[in-house]
Scaffold this motif. Structure first.
Motif, PDB file in Angstrom:
ATOM      1  N   LEU A   1       0.822  -1.201   0.000  1.00 33.25           N
ATOM      2  CA  LEU A   1       0.000   0.000   0.000  1.00 33.25           C
ATOM      3  C   LEU A   1       0.863   1.261   0.000  1.00 33.25           C
ATOM      4  O   LEU A   1       1.963   1.283   0.557  1.00 33.25           O
ATOM      5  CB  LEU A   1      -0.899   0.030   1.232  1.00 33.25           C
ATOM      6  CG  LEU A   1      -2.145  -0.856   1.206  1.00 33.25           C
ATOM      7  CD1 LEU A   1      -2.789  -0.867   2.588  1.00 33.25           C
ATOM      8  CD2 LEU A   1      -3.138  -0.367   0.163  1.00 33.25           C
ATOM      9  N   ALA A   2       0.329   2.307  -0.609  1.00 28.20           N
ATOM     10  CA  ALA A   2       1.054   3.569  -0.673  1.00 28.20           C
ATOM     11  C   ALA A   2       0.932   4.370   0.614  1.00 28.20           C
ATOM     12  O   ALA A   2       1.767   5.237   0.888  1.00 28.20           O
ATOM     13  CB  ALA A   2       0.552   4.412  -1.847  1.00 28.20           C
ATOM     14  N   MET A   3      -0.108   4.116   1.392  1.00 25.66           N
ATOM     15  CA  MET A   3      -0.279   4.827   2.673  1.00 25.66           C
ATOM     16  C   MET A   3      -0.998   3.921   3.660  1.00 25.66           C
ATOM     17  O   MET A   3      -2.058   3.381   3.349  1.00 25.66           O
ATOM     18  CB  MET A   3      -1.066   6.128   2.489  1.00 25.66           C
ATOM     19  CG  MET A   3      -1.361   6.847   3.803  1.00 25.66           C
ATOM     20  SD  MET A   3      -2.185   8.435   3.586  1.00 25.66           S
ATOM     21  CE  MET A   3      -0.792   9.441   3.083  1.00 25.66           C
ATOM     22  N   VAL A   4      -0.397   3.749   4.818  1.00 28.29           N
ATOM     23  CA  VAL A   4      -0.973   2.908   5.869  1.00 28.29           C
ATOM     24  C   VAL A   4      -1.463   3.810   6.993  1.00 28.29           C
ATOM     25  O   VAL A   4      -0.667   4.526   7.622  1.00 28.29           O
ATOM     26  CB  VAL A   4       0.073   1.911   6.405  1.00 28.29           C
ATOM     27  CG1 VAL A   4      -0.508   1.099   7.554  1.00 28.29           C
ATOM     28  CG2 VAL A   4       0.546   0.998   5.278  1.00 28.29           C
ATOM     29  N   THR A   5      -2.765   3.811   7.253  1.00 32.95           N
ATOM     30  CA  THR A   5      -3.344   4.685   8.284  1.00 32.95           C
ATOM     31  C   THR A   5      -4.150   3.921   9.321  1.00 32.95           C
ATOM     32  O   THR A   5      -4.467   4.481  10.371  1.00 32.95           O
ATOM     33  CB  THR A   5      -4.258   5.746   7.646  1.00 32.95           C
ATOM     34  OG1 THR A   5      -5.328   5.097   6.946  1.00 32.95           O
ATOM     35  CG2 THR A   5      -3.481   6.623   6.664  1.00 32.95           C
ATOM     36  N   LEU A   6      -4.507   2.668   9.061  1.00 25.66           N
ATOM     37  CA  LEU A   6      -5.360   1.891   9.957  1.00 25.66           C
ATOM     38  C   LEU A   6      -4.634   0.646  10.447  1.00 25.66           C
ATOM     39  O   LEU A   6      -3.718   0.139   9.780  1.00 25.66           O
ATOM     40  CB  LEU A   6      -6.647   1.474   9.234  1.00 25.66           C
ATOM     41  CG  LEU A   6      -7.506   2.605   8.651  1.00 25.66           C
ATOM     42  CD1 LEU A   6      -8.619   2.017   7.816  1.00 25.66           C
ATOM     43  CD2 LEU A   6      -8.048   3.488   9.756  1.00 25.66           C
ATOM     44  N   GLU A   7      -5.066   0.105  11.579  1.00 25.63           N
ATOM     45  CA  GLU A   7      -4.433  -1.083  12.128  1.00 25.63           C
ATOM     46  C   GLU A   7      -4.576  -2.273  11.181  1.00 25.63           C
ATOM     47  O   GLU A   7      -3.633  -3.055  11.012  1.00 25.63           O
ATOM     48  CB  GLU A   7      -5.038  -1.415  13.491  1.00 25.63           C
ATOM     49  CG  GLU A   7      -4.489  -2.696  14.120  1.00 25.63           C
ATOM     50  CD  GLU A   7      -2.976  -2.684  14.298  1.00 25.63           C
ATOM     51  OE1 GLU A   7      -2.372  -3.783  14.243  1.00 25.63           O
ATOM     52  OE2 GLU A   7      -2.396  -1.591  14.468  1.00 25.63           O
ATOM     53  N   ARG A   8      -5.758  -2.418  10.559  1.00 22.06           N
ATOM     54  CA  ARG A   8      -5.930  -3.551   9.648  1.00 22.06           C
ATOM     55  C   ARG A   8      -5.003  -3.421   8.443  1.00 22.06           C
ATOM     56  O   ARG A   8      -4.535  -4.422   7.895  1.00 22.06           O
ATOM     57  CB  ARG A   8      -7.381  -3.678   9.198  1.00 22.06           C
ATOM     58  CG  ARG A   8      -7.939  -2.510   8.405  1.00 22.06           C
ATOM     59  CD  ARG A   8      -9.341  -2.798   7.893  1.00 22.06           C
ATOM     60  NE  ARG A   8      -9.953  -1.652   7.247  1.00 22.06           N
ATOM     61  CZ  ARG A   8      -9.699  -1.281   5.991  1.00 22.06           C
ATOM     62  NH1 ARG A   8      -8.843  -1.988   5.256  1.00 22.06           N
ATOM     63  NH2 ARG A   8     -10.284  -0.214   5.476  1.00 22.06           N
TER      64      ARG A   8
END
Length: 310
Positions: A76-83
């Motif tokens: 992914l290009a951006m990780v913002t969530l725990e999942r």
């Protein structure tokens, strides 16, 4: 010293939301007909889209590998969530295929394991490339906004690393935690209803005076113009670039790949190739400005590069 080995073609991940069968059939045809050696697959832009392609991933990998393609999985290009964090950890930990890193979260997890660096990571100089190679990067796709002078300097400083150049497709410019695509349709990211699927080639934006400007693709912002480094392929090969990346657009990408291959093999001139490319993908104007140290949306015709320091 110029490198004599001809680059090979690679295919980047599909950035757009295509429904599962369309995504599957696209890669099936790439496997059967396209002269590409490396294929990057997997969701890069928005984790909410993953369930569309998950039922088809195994079949796509099997078909591509049966055709002799090397398959790489995109992070992914951006990780913002725990999942999302868990998915990236699982990808790095469990994948039996090479991984292409598209953000620093995955980069920290994958240290020491051979991997690729995608064009969404800002590799703007040789020092950064050396740092990444020291951490395990064996292939680096340089960002599309680099001029040829920088591409040449980076590649020449590290002849043992494979470098790749983004040579066809709308340029990925930015990524956001919010979804402007959904907002433009009166929706929010958490209840987007996958509205981005209505524009399989992105949602065009215009300025107040109705000039085409950018393209929205979910949480991603892309260029309105389409990079087309057809006239620059010989220079890229001479600079030691190992891979020429084509980024999927909603058009006949097999025809695009065959056209680029014909130019690299000297069977087709670049001017004729551009004419044919415009017929294949008429949805956007072509650009190569960044490559020639101009504004990114500019088109510099072959033969007009004198005085640009290339």
């Amino acid at each position: 010293m110029e490198h004599q080995q001809r680059p090979c073609l690679s295919l980047g991940p599909v950035y757009y939301l295509w429904d599962g069968p369309k995504w599957r059939d696209f890669y099936f045809r790439i496997a059967d007909e396209a002269p590409v050696a490396h294929v990057v697959i997997g969701e890069t832009v928005c984790s909410k889209r993953e369930h569309f392609i998950e039922p088809h991933v195994a079949d796509v990998v099997e078909r591509l590998e049966a055709a002799g393609k090397q398959v790489v999985f995109s992070s992914l290009a951006m990780v913002t969530l725990e999942r999302e964090s868990q998915r990236v950890r699982a990808l790095v930990r469990d994948s039996t295929h090479p991984v292409e890193v598209n953000d620093l979260a995955a980069l920290g997890l994958i240290k020491g394991k051979p991997h690729s660096i995608g064009p969404l990571v800002n590799v703007y100089n040789a020092a950064t490339a050396r740092l990444l190679a020291g951490r395990g990067a064996v292939n680096i796709c340089l960002p599309p906004e680099l001029p040829m002078r920088s591409v040449r300097e980076i590649a020449s400083s590290m002849p043992d690393v494979s470098f790749e150049v983004f040579a066809f497709g709308r340029m990925p410019l930015a990524i956001s935690a919010r979804c402007a695509h959904a907002r433009s349709k009166g929706l929010v990211k958490d209840n987007c209803q996958f509205i981005c699927g209505e524009e399989p080639d992105g949602l065009p934006l215009r300025t107040l005076d109705r000039q085409s400007f950018l393209v929205l693709n979910g949480v991603q912002t892309m260029s309105h113009s389409c990079v087309a480094l057809v006239g620059e392929l010989d220079d890229l090969g001479a600079a030691g670039i190992a891979r020429i990346r084509l980024s999927p657009q909603d058009c006949d990408m097999v025809a695009v790949a065959k056209l680029y291959q014909s130019v690299m093999e000297g069977r087709l001139g670049s001017e004729e190739a551009i004419d044919r490319l415009q017929a294949i993908y008429p949805a956007a104007p072509f650009s190569n400005g960044f490559y020639h140290q101009k504004e990114g949306a500019a088109w510099i015709a072959k033969g007009r590069t004198a005085g640009l320091g290339l």
